[in-house]
Design an enzyme around this catalytic site. Structure first.
Site, short mmCIF file in Angstrom:
data_model
loop_
_atom_site.label_atom_id
_atom_site.label_comp_id
_atom_site.label_asym_id
_atom_site.label_seq_id
_atom_site.Cartn_x
_atom_site.Cartn_y
_atom_site.Cartn_z
CG ASP A 174 -0.49 -1.56 1.80
OD1 ASP A 174 -1.52 -1.07 1.30
OD2 ASP A 174 -0.49 -2.13 2.91
CG HIS B 98 -0.56 -5.20 7.19
ND1 HIS B 98 -0.12 -5.67 5.97
CD2 HIS B 98 -1.06 -3.95 6.96
CE1 HIS B 98 -0.35 -4.76 5.04
NE2 HIS B 98 -0.91 -3.71 5.62
CG HIS C 8 -5.94 -4.25 7.43
ND1 HIS C 8 -6.91 -4.91 6.71
CD2 HIS C 8 -5.14 -3.65 6.51
CE1 HIS C 8 -6.73 -4.71 5.41
NE2 HIS C 8 -5.66 -3.95 5.26
CG ASN C 9 -2.45 -7.86 12.82
OD1 ASN C 9 -1.39 -7.74 12.20
ND2 ASN C 9 -3.13 -8.99 12.86
CB SER C 10 0.95 -3.99 15.33
OG SER C 10 1.08 -5.19 16.08
CG ASP D 46 -3.33 -0.32 6.89
OD1 ASP D 46 -2.86 -1.34 6.33
OD2 ASP D 46 -4.05 0.50 6.29
CD GLN E 25 -4.09 -14.67 -2.15
OE1 GLN E 25 -2.97 -14.27 -2.44
NE2 GLN E 25 -4.91 -14.00 -1.36
#
Length: 817
Positions: free
Chosen positions: A714, A549, A545-547, A586, A766
């Site tokens: 998302d 993403h 969950h960083n930039s 996010d 997965q």
């Protein structure tokens, strides 16, 4: 023979091995070695001795491997032209034979099966080149051989090429002994006609598969003239190939059991390039009617036009036969089943349709969009009620039907869609994912609460200064973003090129492409500052969950906004809202789930009452850091009412990314949009633009489209190309591992116990995620937006994870060989 030292001569055939040598690169040198009484005369033909590296050729989904070209040169006498081709073959590492007479040429061709034959057509006194070509063409396997005629350079108007074509030549070469001209001609032939014929040879394997298939297969032209039927089709229908090929479909007798408008419905669907699947009664040659499952797929060819239709037909067994009533009962019974357990629920959803994934991970038949939508059973109890009301409307008087319409409108705007989740089952991966993503955690009863405080927004670090405009982006970064409008765009290349400033650069380009600055009436410098400050408030320490993403979700959102159905549904303000929501959805994510924050008693969880904690924080913080400073306030120049509408849309989309209402959003989308659109198509009303427009553009449905769009963007990782999918899977797994580690350190309830870095099977996680959350959602989105490339990636990725799981591997990739 004087063309190279590696030429071997017999009384009939000269063999060129293709072996490289320093003195074979020049005809002047090799001519110097020529002599009449060659000591090799009379020796048998020698085996090839050239490089045998195969080249890879893609033919549709097939991957072929092609050996070095085999070339037969037929020249009665040695001259500069034959030497030129001989040298060119050696330079290209082709296997080469040379024949002096038609008899030896034919004998050599029968032995070697050459890909390319070059025949000297300049001197008719030596041999008849056209007669030789016809002799070669008389051999069965010569249909894929390319034959070239070497002709004299004309001194007047050129003669017709028809005699050459009639004799079987593919191409003519006007004599030119220049070595590079010969070399270039061979390369053009190799990558043109020869490669095309090589692909056509692979078509034999495809026809063999068709011939062996147990399903009846019929191929027709765009004018619906039958071009092929396989043996299974003959067996099912009682016809012979010769009785059908060349006939129009309408000439074949039809069963009277079909609804009168069924054919019109099928034709209306497939002529638009859409796949149709359903139940159809076919009349056999003996007059009997047989009920069949039929799948008709248009094949798009040159110019984007439909060139063929492929029909797959298989008779229904007695166990499969059902009318609409029994299908509805079956769907309802499966809804009852799926509410008991996660795994049972998922199987109920899949069994009604011919699923794209079997238990062994193999790709099976996919239904058409319409068939898939009607058979979806991700139903909550309220969905069953809606289905019963729909069925009752068919036999109700008009006043009752209208009243039921009003009931349906009310039901579709209430919060009654969330399915009932069952108890724990034997699949811990599915159970942990559902529990971790769709619940608010288990509250700790002790007073020892974990402090996860809200932080002050970050300012833009001084070293993060980007160019003043889009035109000043460094060429290296601009080149990385050249194909950003493609679904297969590699976001990780951009992450590396920009040193983790992915969101700013990609945001500048995508916002420019959609004219966001013009819509908001804000300077590009303001947009740049806003993107910088938003990116600064993403945590670069998060593995997922960083930039990067956020940039990936922005990219997917932009891709979906370009789809025709989406464009028909949304207004410009909706597009701008979607792009902004994707950018901020996010922001300031701590790398922990809502359940973790609730269990830890964080300040954010207290602030938002344990409800949609992170999503509420992302939306609130985004507006806080946007409006606090005019330098980055992209909303400062828009009218108040427009701002309120835009703000409301952004907040709604960000909140839609919360997973606890996943099934509610998907169910509403399917029942309010997909099924009404599918019903219009079935009833032949797909051309009724007003009806379609009313479904697509109603205020309620526009909200549902925007929610579905950002949800799919998302969690689209399983629909990305395999390497990107694997990278994202590794990143999210690492984030979950880190959360489990921290839960154990803090003595908190472990939300997802299977995500223990020492024991977790990433392939299993997965598979569970795809099966439980992704498949039905993207089936619905694909039916609306038409995304065949995403669905193909999804199938490929599922098979990849299943293959690892079948081998009992827990890692992202198989071990190196």
């Amino acid at each position: 023979m004087g063309c190279a030292s590696s030429i071997h001569i017999s009384d009939r055939v000269v063999y060129h091995s293709g072996k490289e040598s320093e003195d074979s690169h020049s005809p002047q040198q090799t001519n110097a070695t020529q002599h009449q009484g060659n000591p090799l005369s009379g020796l048998p033909l020698k085996a090839p001795n050239c490089k045998t590296t195969s080249t890879e050729v893609q033919f549709g989904p097939m991957k072929l491997f092609k050996d070095p070209l085999q070339v037969l040169l037929v020249f009665a006498k040695e001259d500069s032209q034959s030497n030129g081709f001989c040298w060119a073959c050696e330079k290209a590492n082709f296997r080469c034979n040379m024949a002096r007479t038609p008899e030896s040429a034919l004998e050599c061709f029968l032995e070697k099966h050459h890909d390319l034959v070059i025949i000297d057509h300049r001197h008719s006194r030596h041999f008849d080149a056209e007669a030789l070509c016809r002799s070669i063409r008389a051999v069965n396997f010569s249909e894929n051989t390319v034959i070239v005629a070497v002709v004299k350079r004309p001194d007047r108007e050129e003669a017709s090429v028809m005699p050459l074509i009639n004799a079987g030549f593919n191409r003519r070469y006007v004599e030119n002994a220049n070595m590079m001209a010969c070399y270039n001609e061979l390369l053009q032939l190799e990558h043109g006609e020869v490669q095309s014929q090589f692909k056509l040879r692979a078509g034999n394997a495809i026809f063999t598969a068709l011939e062996q298939s147990q399903e009846g297969i019929e191929i027709t032209s765009e004018d619906q003239i039958i071009q092929y039927v396989n043996p299974a089709y003959e067996s099912i229908m009682g016809y012979q190939q010769g009785e059908l090929i060349g006939k129009e479909i309408i000439e074949v007798p039809k069963s009277e059991k079909n609804k009168p408008d069924l054919l019109e419905t099928i034709n209306s669907c497939i002529r638009k390039g859409k796949e149709w699947q359903g139940i159809y009664y076919a009349k056999k040659k003996n007059g009997d009617s047989v009920q069949q499952n039929v799948k008709i797929t248009p094949v798009i060819g040159q110019g984007g036009k439909i060139r063929h239709y492929v029909s797959l037909k298989w008779p229904l067994n007695d166990n499969n036969k059902s009318d609409k009533t029994s299908e509805r009962v079956q769907a309802e019974s499966q809804t009852d089943i799926h509410s008991s357990k996660h795994k049972d629920r998922r199987k109920g959803s899949l069994d009604v349709r011919s699923t794209s994934r079997g238990s062994d991970g193999s790709s099976q038949r996919r239904h058409s969009s319409m068939a898939r939508i009607h058979s979806m059973t991700i139903e909550a109890p309220i969905t069953k009620v809606i289905n019963i009301i729909n069925a009752a409307q068919e036999s109700s008087p008009m006043p009752v039907a209208e009243a039921l319409d009003r009931v349906l409108e009310i039901l579709r705007t209430t919060e009654l869609y969330s399915p009932q989740l069952g108890t724990k089952d034997e699949d811990p991966h599915t159970n942990d994912l559902v529990g971790g993503l769709m619940t608010d955690g288990l509250r700790r009863l002790s007073g020892n609460e974990y402090i996860f405080s809200t932080k002050q927004p970050h300012h833009i670090p001084s070293h993060l200064i980007t160019p003043l405009s889009l035109n000043d982006i460094p060429p290296r970064i601009a080149q990385t973003m050249e194909n950003e409008d493609s679904w297969d765009f590699d976001i990780f290349n951009l992450e590396a090129a920009t040193m983790k400033r992915t969101l700013t650069y990609l945001g500048l380009k995508i916002f420019s492409r959609f004219g966001v600055c013009e819509f908001l009436n804000c300077p590009e410098a303001t947009l740049r500052s806003w993107l910088q400050v938003i990116e600064a408030n993403y945590h670069s320490s998060n593995s997922y969950h960083n930039s990067c993403h956020a940039a990936d979700v922005l990219h997917a959102t932009a891709y979906f906004l370009c789809k025709e159905r989406v464009k028909q549904s949304l207004d410009p303000i909706d597009e701008v809202a979607a792009l902004i929501a994707a950018t901020v959805h996010d922001v300031d994510h701590p790398g922990r789930t809502n359940s973790f924050l609730c269990n830890a008693g964080s300040e954010l969880a207290v602030l938002y009452n344990d409800t949609a904690v992170l999503e509420s924080h992302h939306a609130a913080l985004a507006f806080q850091i946007t409006t606090r400073d005019d330098k980055c306030n992209i909303f400062k120049n828009i009218e108040r009412n427009e701002y309120r509408s835009l703000r409301q849309a952004i907040i709604d989309m960000v909140l839609a990314t919360e997973m606890t209402k996943h099934f509610e959003h998907v169910n509403k989308f399917v029942n309010s949009i997909n099924k009404p659109l599918a019903a219009l198509e079935e009833n032949g009303g797909s051309n009724d633009e007003e009806s379609v427009k009313s479904i697509l553009t109603s205020p309620e449905n526009r909200i549902l489209v925007k929610r579905m769009l950002i949800k799919c963007a998302d969690i689209s990782n399983p629909c990305r190309p395999l390497e990107l999918c694997i990278e994202w899977a590794g990143r999210i797994s690492e984030e979950y591992f880190a959360q489990t580690d921290e839960e154990k350190r803090q003595g908190l309830p472990v939300v997802m116990p299977v995500f223990d870095r020492n024991t977790c099977s990433i392939p299993k996680s997965q598979i569970s995620f795809i099966d439980y959350f992704i498949t039905d959602m993207f089936d619905a989105w694909d039916a609306f937006a038409d995304l065949p490339n995403l669905m193909q990636h999804l199938d490929n990725n599922f098979k990849y994870w299943k293959s690892l799981d079948d081998r009992k591997l827990h890692s992202l990739r198989p071990p190196p060989e």
